[in-house]
Design a protein around this motif. Sequence first.
Motif, PDB file in Angstrom:
ATOM      1  N   ALA A   1       0.833  -1.205   0.000  1.00 19.04           N
ATOM      2  CA  ALA A   1       0.000   0.000   0.000  1.00 19.04           C
ATOM      3  C   ALA A   1       0.868   1.256   0.000  1.00 19.04           C
ATOM      4  CB  ALA A   1      -0.918  -0.004   1.227  1.00 19.04           C
ATOM      5  N   TYR A   2       1.937   1.229   0.791  1.00 17.53           N
ATOM      6  CA  TYR A   2       2.870   2.353   0.846  1.00 17.53           C
ATOM      7  C   TYR A   2       3.518   2.571  -0.521  1.00 17.53           C
ATOM      8  CZ  TYR A   2       7.078   4.931   2.307  1.00 17.53           C
ATOM      9  OH  TYR A   2       8.089   5.853   2.429  1.00 17.53           O
ATOM     10  N   MET A   3       3.877   1.472  -1.190  1.00 17.55           N
ATOM     11  CA  MET A   3       4.466   1.555  -2.528  1.00 17.55           C
ATOM     12  C   MET A   3       3.459   2.136  -3.517  1.00 17.55           C
ATOM     13  SD  MET A   3       7.048   0.912  -4.523  1.00 17.55           S
ATOM     14  CE  MET A   3       7.597   0.228  -6.102  1.00 17.55           C
ATOM     15  N   ALA A   4       2.213   1.687  -3.467  1.00 18.89           N
ATOM     16  CA  ALA A   4       1.189   2.180  -4.387  1.00 18.89           C
ATOM     17  C   ALA A   4       0.947   3.677  -4.197  1.00 18.89           C
ATOM     18  CB  ALA A   4      -0.119   1.406  -4.180  1.00 18.89           C
ATOM     19  N   LEU A   5       0.920   4.131  -2.949  1.00 20.08           N
ATOM     20  CA  LEU A   5       0.770   5.569  -2.678  1.00 20.08           C
ATOM     21  C   LEU A   5       1.897   6.359  -3.335  1.00 20.08           C
ATOM     22  CD1 LEU A   5      -0.240   5.563   1.107  1.00 20.08           C
ATOM     23  CD2 LEU A   5      -1.686   6.245  -0.814  1.00 20.08           C
ATOM     24  N   ASN A   6       3.111   5.852  -3.224  1.00 16.90           N
ATOM     25  CA  ASN A   6       4.259   6.561  -3.779  1.00 16.90           C
ATOM     26  C   ASN A   6       4.260   6.553  -5.301  1.00 16.90           C
ATOM     27  OD1 ASN A   6       6.099   7.558  -1.572  1.00 16.90           O
ATOM     28  ND2 ASN A   6       5.817   5.462  -0.889  1.00 16.90           N
ATOM     29  N   ILE A   7       3.828   5.443  -5.907  1.00 15.06           N
ATOM     30  CA  ILE A   7       3.736   5.397  -7.371  1.00 15.06           C
ATOM     31  C   ILE A   7       2.685   6.402  -7.853  1.00 15.06           C
ATOM     32  CG2 ILE A   7       3.035   3.975  -9.336  1.00 15.06           C
ATOM     33  CD1 ILE A   7       4.337   1.606  -7.995  1.00 15.06           C
ATOM     34  N   GLY A   8       1.550   6.466  -7.153  1.00 14.24           N
ATOM     35  CA  GLY A   8       0.529   7.446  -7.512  1.00 14.24           C
ATOM     36  C   GLY A   8       1.034   8.868  -7.404  1.00 14.24           C
ATOM     37  N   ALA A   9       1.838   9.144  -6.382  1.00  6.62           N
ATOM     38  CA  ALA A   9       2.376  10.489  -6.176  1.00  6.62           C
ATOM     39  C   ALA A   9       3.405  10.855  -7.225  1.00  6.62           C
ATOM     40  CB  ALA A   9       2.995  10.591  -4.784  1.00  6.62           C
ATOM     41  N   ASN A  10       4.221   9.877  -7.666  1.00  8.27           N
ATOM     42  CA  ASN A  10       5.354  10.175  -8.536  1.00  8.27           C
ATOM     43  C   ASN A  10       5.050   9.931 -10.007  1.00  8.27           C
ATOM     44  OD1 ASN A  10       8.061   9.598  -9.936  1.00  8.27           O
ATOM     45  ND2 ASN A  10       8.723  10.380  -7.952  1.00  8.27           N
ATOM     46  N   ASP A  11       4.581   8.740 -10.331  1.00 10.05           N
ATOM     47  CA  ASP A  11       4.491   8.315 -11.728  1.00 10.05           C
ATOM     48  C   ASP A  11       3.356   8.972 -12.503  1.00 10.05           C
ATOM     49  OD1 ASP A  11       6.415   6.796 -12.886  1.00 10.05           O
ATOM     50  OD2 ASP A  11       5.211   4.992 -13.046  1.00 10.05           O
ATOM     51  N   VAL A  12       2.233   9.212 -11.833  1.00  4.75           N
ATOM     52  CA  VAL A  12       1.053   9.710 -12.540  1.00  4.75           C
ATOM     53  C   VAL A  12       1.260  11.135 -13.035  1.00  4.75           C
ATOM     54  CG1 VAL A  12      -1.437  10.102 -12.362  1.00  4.75           C
ATOM     55  CG2 VAL A  12      -0.404   8.167 -11.200  1.00  4.75           C
ATOM     56  N   ALA A  13       2.190  11.870 -12.406  1.00  5.15           N
ATOM     57  CA  ALA A  13       2.478  13.242 -12.827  1.00  5.15           C
ATOM     58  C   ALA A  13       2.930  13.306 -14.277  1.00  5.15           C
ATOM     59  CB  ALA A  13       3.554  13.847 -11.925  1.00  5.15           C
TER      60      ALA A  13
ATOM     61  N   PHE B 162      -5.190   7.227  -4.391  1.00  3.17           N
ATOM     62  CA  PHE B 162      -4.989   8.008  -3.171  1.00  3.17           C
ATOM     63  C   PHE B 162      -3.645   8.725  -3.188  1.00  3.17           C
ATOM     64  CE2 PHE B 162      -8.338   5.347  -1.106  1.00  3.17           C
ATOM     65  CZ  PHE B 162      -9.110   6.400  -0.646  1.00  3.17           C
ATOM     66  N   GLY B 163      -2.620   8.057  -3.663  1.00  3.78           N
ATOM     67  CA  GLY B 163      -1.305   8.696  -3.742  1.00  3.78           C
ATOM     68  C   GLY B 163      -1.319   9.907  -4.638  1.00  3.78           C
ATOM     69  N   LEU B 164      -2.028   9.780  -5.772  1.00  6.45           N
ATOM     70  CA  LEU B 164      -2.150  10.917  -6.687  1.00  6.45           C
ATOM     71  C   LEU B 164      -2.889  12.078  -6.033  1.00  6.45           C
ATOM     72  CD1 LEU B 164      -2.191  12.247  -9.537  1.00  6.45           C
ATOM     73  CD2 LEU B 164      -4.320  11.014  -9.939  1.00  6.45           C
ATOM     74  N   MET B 165      -4.010  11.782  -5.389  1.00  3.67           N
ATOM     75  CA  MET B 165      -4.817  12.845  -4.797  1.00  3.67           C
ATOM     76  C   MET B 165      -4.109  13.529  -3.630  1.00  3.67           C
ATOM     77  SD  MET B 165      -8.741  11.424  -4.954  1.00  3.67           S
ATOM     78  CE  MET B 165      -8.422   9.789  -4.300  1.00  3.67           C
ATOM     79  N   LEU B 166      -3.402  12.748  -2.817  1.00  2.71           N
ATOM     80  CA  LEU B 166      -2.798  13.306  -1.603  1.00  2.71           C
ATOM     81  C   LEU B 166      -1.452  13.963  -1.858  1.00  2.71           C
ATOM     82  CD1 LEU B 166      -3.618  10.419   0.919  1.00  2.71           C
ATOM     83  CD2 LEU B 166      -4.830  12.584   0.623  1.00  2.71           C
ATOM     84  N   PHE B 167      -0.637  13.367  -2.714  1.00  2.00           N
ATOM     85  CA  PHE B 167       0.743  13.834  -2.861  1.00  2.00           C
ATOM     86  C   PHE B 167       1.130  14.187  -4.299  1.00  2.00           C
ATOM     87  CE2 PHE B 167       0.539  10.518   0.476  1.00  2.00           C
ATOM     88  CZ  PHE B 167       0.789  11.311   1.581  1.00  2.00           C
ATOM     89  N   GLY B 168       0.195  14.012  -5.251  1.00  2.00           N
ATOM     90  CA  GLY B 168       0.537  14.198  -6.659  1.00  2.00           C
ATOM     91  C   GLY B 168       0.737  15.625  -7.134  1.00  2.00           C
ATOM     92  N   PRO B 169       0.023  16.624  -6.594  1.00  2.00           N
ATOM     93  CA  PRO B 169       0.129  17.977  -7.164  1.00  2.00           C
ATOM     94  C   PRO B 169       1.543  18.525  -7.263  1.00  2.00           C
ATOM     95  CG  PRO B 169      -1.767  17.854  -5.705  1.00  2.00           C
ATOM     96  CD  PRO B 169      -1.052  16.534  -5.587  1.00  2.00           C
ATOM     97  N   LYS B 170       2.427  18.194  -6.335  1.00  2.00           N
ATOM     98  CA  LYS B 170       3.796  18.726  -6.375  1.00  2.00           C
ATOM     99  C   LYS B 170       4.508  18.302  -7.649  1.00  2.00           C
ATOM    100  CE  LYS B 170       8.230  18.663  -3.944  1.00  2.00           C
ATOM    101  NZ  LYS B 170       8.986  18.194  -2.752  1.00  2.00           N
TER     102      LYS B 170
END
Length: 490
Positions: free
Chosen positions: A71-83, A362-370
């Motif tokens: 789950a932690y990995m998926a959050l980070n992929i959403g934050a980083n890769d989807v950008a 969730f990773g995208l929504m929470l941490f993706g904007p940066k």
Amino acid sequence: MSDRPVNQWKTLDKDLNRISHLEQATQYVARPLVAPGLGLAFIVIVAVAAAIFSGGSPDRLIVISAAVFGAYMALNIGANDVANNMGPAVGANALTMGGAIAIAAVCETAGALIAGGDVVSTISGGIVAPESLADRATFIWAMMAALMSAALWINLATWLGAPVSTTHSVVGGVMGAGIAAAGLAAVNWPTMGQIAASWVISPVLGGAVAALFLALIKAKIEYADDKIAAARRWVPILIAIMAGAFAAYLSIKGLKRIVSIDLPTALIIGLGVAVVAQLVSAPLIRKQSEGLENRKKSLKKLFGIPLVASAALLSFAHGANDVANAVGPLAAIVHAVQDFDTASKVQIPLWVMVIGAAGLSFGLMLFGPKLIRMVGSQITKLNPMRAYCVALSAAITVIVASWLGLPVSSTHIAVGAIFGVGFYREWHAERRARELGILKGKPVAPEERSRRKLVRRSHFLTIIAAWVITVPATALLSALVFWVISTLTL
């Protein structure tokens, strides 16, 4: 004694005012903690779900721990890769940040659940020989170490503002754990050589394709005497190319779970979709262009909707492909625990896929904007036409690389395409400045031309450095984590 009335509420007003200021200050301080708090809540929910689905397994704690790190990995992929998919559309002002996050969340989840995770190799594509991890306990801890190290590295890269390849992060983690478990001989070094080659191939190929399309748009549309007439002729062709490329791309990469399609068949599908897209888009573009002024600014309106569509399709394809990076090691651990088998290929259970899909969103929504802001506007300035070239490059380069058998990274292609657009604009602007200077008899000094940089060199160097050290860094971290775990358990 004065008869003036005394305001008995004065002290209370002051106290309430102080409380109000304190509440505002508390909210301001607590705001940065909201996203990590929600992320932690998601991880806790995943742990509870893993405890339920693991049943009465004697290795229940192992499955729960693996699910937490997955789950932690998926959050980070959403934050980083989807950008990489949404950044250009946001930077070009074709989408708001909220709209981009909503579209990406839906498309990423759909891609992951509909077409994602057909079969995942627990040794990450032959990086480590299966026989070297034949022991069940060694295999489980190696996968756990790979998952932990990759997630930590992507988290660090996101914090630094560097989009990195999640695939390379997982590969590095598996390699490091494999070396720690069985030595250097366990690693498939020819495959690692191909991955190292992709550090150069992916961004260069992506940048070249994006620059070629931007040159085409400038030559055939922007610099035409009648820009609107040129747009009516060329924009449907570009839309057809995009539709055909994405049809072929999704046929190869995104529909494995539904049906297996080879490259020639995918290209035929892409050609058919391109023809249909050309026929449908031509009258729509003609109608949309009615009444537009004959200037460059008017052209941006014609690329807005195709750009949004391409970003959505990229997100769907990303969810279909990269969800395995988040849950592949987790699925391998669940398979090893439940079936007592370390087979090279396993089927990802549905509940594991749901964890991956939800984590990406969730990773995208929470941490993706940066990262979306960095990719979309801080590397180089994008408009709808430039961003469209980036999206086209991302799809076409993957098709070309698959055809040639070249190892590529979707992250490196997308970011490389942005660099390609920026560097082409620099070269083009310098050439035009030189030509105009010669025509006017006032050549531009080299010092002045050197200051006209359209790509931020600091971001360029940071991202390149992050790409180069991703595999070594995750491998070293994974080896260290595996050594600690094996010391405590094996």
